[in-house]
Write a protein that holds these residues in place. Structure first.
Motif, PDB file in Angstrom:
ATOM      1  N   UNK A  41       6.469 -45.194  46.100  1.00 42.84           N
ATOM      2  CA  UNK A  41       5.197 -45.049  46.808  1.00 42.84           C
ATOM      3  C   UNK A  41       4.394 -43.888  46.233  1.00 42.84           C
ATOM      4  N   UNK A  42       5.073 -42.772  45.963  1.00 46.92           N
ATOM      5  CA  UNK A  42       4.383 -41.597  45.412  1.00 46.92           C
ATOM      6  C   UNK A  42       3.828 -41.881  44.022  1.00 46.92           C
ATOM      7  N   UNK A  43       4.574 -42.623  43.216  1.00 47.40           N
ATOM      8  CA  UNK A  43       4.150 -42.887  41.840  1.00 47.40           C
ATOM      9  C   UNK A  43       3.017 -43.902  41.748  1.00 47.40           C
ATOM     10  N   UNK A  44       2.766 -44.625  42.826  1.00 44.94           N
ATOM     11  CA  UNK A  44       1.688 -45.616  42.792  1.00 44.94           C
ATOM     12  C   UNK A  44       0.316 -44.997  43.043  1.00 44.94           C
ATOM     13  N   UNK A  64       2.122 -36.137  46.323  1.00 46.53           N
ATOM     14  CA  UNK A  64       2.958 -37.121  47.014  1.00 46.53           C
ATOM     15  C   UNK A  64       4.424 -36.954  46.637  1.00 46.53           C
ATOM     16  N   UNK A  65       4.690 -36.664  45.376  1.00 48.41           N
ATOM     17  CA  UNK A  65       6.077 -36.443  44.943  1.00 48.41           C
ATOM     18  C   UNK A  65       6.659 -35.217  45.637  1.00 48.41           C
ATOM     19  N   UNK A  66       5.826 -34.191  45.817  1.00 47.07           N
ATOM     20  CA  UNK A  66       6.295 -32.960  46.458  1.00 47.07           C
ATOM     21  C   UNK A  66       6.706 -33.193  47.909  1.00 47.07           C
ATOM     22  N   UNK A  67       6.178 -34.238  48.531  1.00 44.28           N
ATOM     23  CA  UNK A  67       6.488 -34.522  49.935  1.00 44.28           C
ATOM     24  C   UNK A  67       7.759 -35.351  50.106  1.00 44.28           C
ATOM     25  N   UNK A  68       8.296 -35.873  49.005  1.00 39.50           N
ATOM     26  CA  UNK A  68       9.518 -36.682  49.089  1.00 39.50           C
ATOM     27  C   UNK A  68      10.707 -35.767  49.372  1.00 39.50           C
ATOM     28  N   UNK A  69      11.487 -36.121  50.381  1.00 39.65           N
ATOM     29  CA  UNK A  69      12.662 -35.315  50.739  1.00 39.65           C
ATOM     30  C   UNK A  69      13.833 -35.682  49.842  1.00 39.65           C
ATOM     31  N   UNK A  70      14.416 -34.682  49.209  1.00 43.27           N
ATOM     32  CA  UNK A  70      15.552 -34.912  48.306  1.00 43.27           C
ATOM     33  C   UNK A  70      16.860 -34.677  49.060  1.00 43.27           C
ATOM     34  N   UNK A 105      16.752 -33.513  43.829  1.00 49.67           N
ATOM     35  CA  UNK A 105      15.657 -32.545  43.823  1.00 49.67           C
ATOM     36  C   UNK A 105      15.272 -32.190  42.393  1.00 49.67           C
ATOM     37  N   UNK A 106      16.263 -32.059  41.518  1.00 43.21           N
ATOM     38  CA  UNK A 106      15.979 -31.783  40.109  1.00 43.21           C
ATOM     39  C   UNK A 106      15.193 -32.931  39.490  1.00 43.21           C
ATOM     40  N   UNK A 107      15.562 -34.148  39.840  1.00 40.85           N
ATOM     41  CA  UNK A 107      14.842 -35.326  39.351  1.00 40.85           C
ATOM     42  C   UNK A 107      13.397 -35.308  39.834  1.00 40.85           C
ATOM     43  N   UNK A 108      13.197 -34.944  41.094  1.00 41.63           N
ATOM     44  CA  UNK A 108      11.839 -34.855  41.641  1.00 41.63           C
ATOM     45  C   UNK A 108      11.026 -33.769  40.941  1.00 41.63           C
ATOM     46  N   UNK A 109      11.664 -32.649  40.641  1.00 41.37           N
ATOM     47  CA  UNK A 109      10.964 -31.564  39.941  1.00 41.37           C
ATOM     48  C   UNK A 109      10.458 -32.037  38.578  1.00 41.37           C
ATOM     49  N   UNK A 110      11.281 -32.810  37.876  1.00 42.70           N
ATOM     50  CA  UNK A 110      10.864 -33.328  36.573  1.00 42.70           C
ATOM     51  C   UNK A 110       9.703 -34.310  36.718  1.00 42.70           C
ATOM     52  N   UNK A 111       9.777 -35.164  37.735  1.00 45.11           N
ATOM     53  CA  UNK A 111       8.688 -36.118  37.967  1.00 45.11           C
ATOM     54  C   UNK A 111       7.390 -35.393  38.317  1.00 45.11           C
ATOM     55  N   UNK A 112       7.503 -34.389  39.177  1.00 47.65           N
ATOM     56  CA  UNK A 112       6.306 -33.657  39.583  1.00 47.65           C
ATOM     57  C   UNK A 112       5.731 -32.861  38.414  1.00 47.65           C
ATOM     58  N   UNK A 113       6.595 -32.296  37.587  1.00 45.44           N
ATOM     59  CA  UNK A 113       6.120 -31.560  36.409  1.00 45.44           C
ATOM     60  C   UNK A 113       5.376 -32.498  35.461  1.00 45.44           C
ATOM     61  N   UNK A 114       5.891 -33.720  35.309  1.00 51.61           N
ATOM     62  CA  UNK A 114       5.216 -34.701  34.453  1.00 51.61           C
ATOM     63  C   UNK A 114       3.849 -35.061  35.018  1.00 51.61           C
ATOM     64  N   UNK A 115       3.777 -35.212  36.344  1.00 50.14           N
ATOM     65  CA  UNK A 115       2.493 -35.530  36.974  1.00 50.14           C
ATOM     66  C   UNK A 115       1.504 -34.383  36.818  1.00 50.14           C
ATOM     67  N   UNK A 116       1.977 -33.153  36.974  1.00 51.37           N
ATOM     68  CA  UNK A 116       1.095 -31.994  36.809  1.00 51.37           C
ATOM     69  C   UNK A 116       0.628 -31.858  35.358  1.00 51.37           C
TER      70      UNK A 116
END
Length: 226
Positions: A65-68, A78-84, A90-101
């Motif tokens: 949902x966040x990636x859409x 949206x990625x930052x709001x996903x609960x890990x 959480x590390x996976x989310x950090x990488x995704x959010x860094x890519x988005x930023x």
């Protein structure tokens, strides 16, 4: 058997039964507790597995949902709001959010996430190494030469899952520093690395040619020899 022997045997049987009932009254509850524990453990394991599956499905759905989100800035939020549920996710989310930023041109925000992940002792080492590699790539020529090469040398050690990629980045850095021969040497070494992706092999060959080097020919297989 005499009547006396028969009487003694009956008395002995009664004594044994009395002892057995006494033992049952004293310790029989233990068997009941064991049965309850076994049944309870099995039920708990089933409940735990069901809960873990539901949590994993919920986590995956939240990421999708966040990636859409079409706007990259909103995607990062949206990625930052996903609960890990774990430090690994959480590390996976950090990488995704860094890519988005990074895509949203928020370089400082991306570097803050990558540096934080690289320094996080609770994160899996693979994610930490990947964060270091992405950070050094994002900083590029703006990073101090010594610090840049130190990170790449660490990531290029044998056994590191990103060894070949770190070698490629070091070759690019050396070329930027004017050390073309050293860069060519690293690129040629990449061609000898085991389990290198086809994409990295092709990039290395193209860079070798671009820097004035010669790509070694693959050995010709003699069809008559085995």
């Amino acid at each position: 058997m005499s009547e006396t022997d028969s009487f003694i045997e009956e008395v002995s049987d009664e004594v044994r039964r009395d002892k057995l009932f006494a033992l049952y009254r004293k310790y029989g509850w233990i068997a009941g507790v064991i049965v309850v524990l076994v049944v309870g453990a099995a039920s708990y394991n089933e409940w735990r597995k069901h809960t873990e599956i539901q949590a994993a499905q919920g986590f995956g759905d939240a990421i999708m949902t966040a990636l859409t989100a079409e706007d990259v800035a909103k995607r990062s939020d949206a990625i930052a709001l996903v609960a890990a549920p774990t430090s690994e996710t959480q590390a996976f989310l950090d990488l995704l959010q860094a890519a988005a930023k990074t895509e949203a041109r928020d370089r400082d925000g991306a570097l803050a996430l990558l540096d934080g992940l690289a320094a996080n002792p609770d994160a899996p080492q693979t994610y930490r190494s990947l964060a270091e590699l992405k950070a050094v790539m994002l900083r590029g020529a703006s990073q101090d030469r010594t610090a840049r090469l130190a990170v790449l040398d660490k990531l290029a050690t044998p056994g590191n899952p990103f060894r070949a990629l770190a070698m490629e980045q070091k070759a690019l850095a050396l070329y930027e520093f004017g050390e073309t021969d050293a860069a060519l040497g690293l690129l040629l070494a990449i061609l000898e690395e085991p389990e290198v992706s086809q994409g990295l092999l092709e990039r290395s060959q193209q860079l070798i040619v671009a820097l004035g080097g010669t790509v070694p020919q693959s050995p010709t297989v003699d069809p008559t020899n085995g």
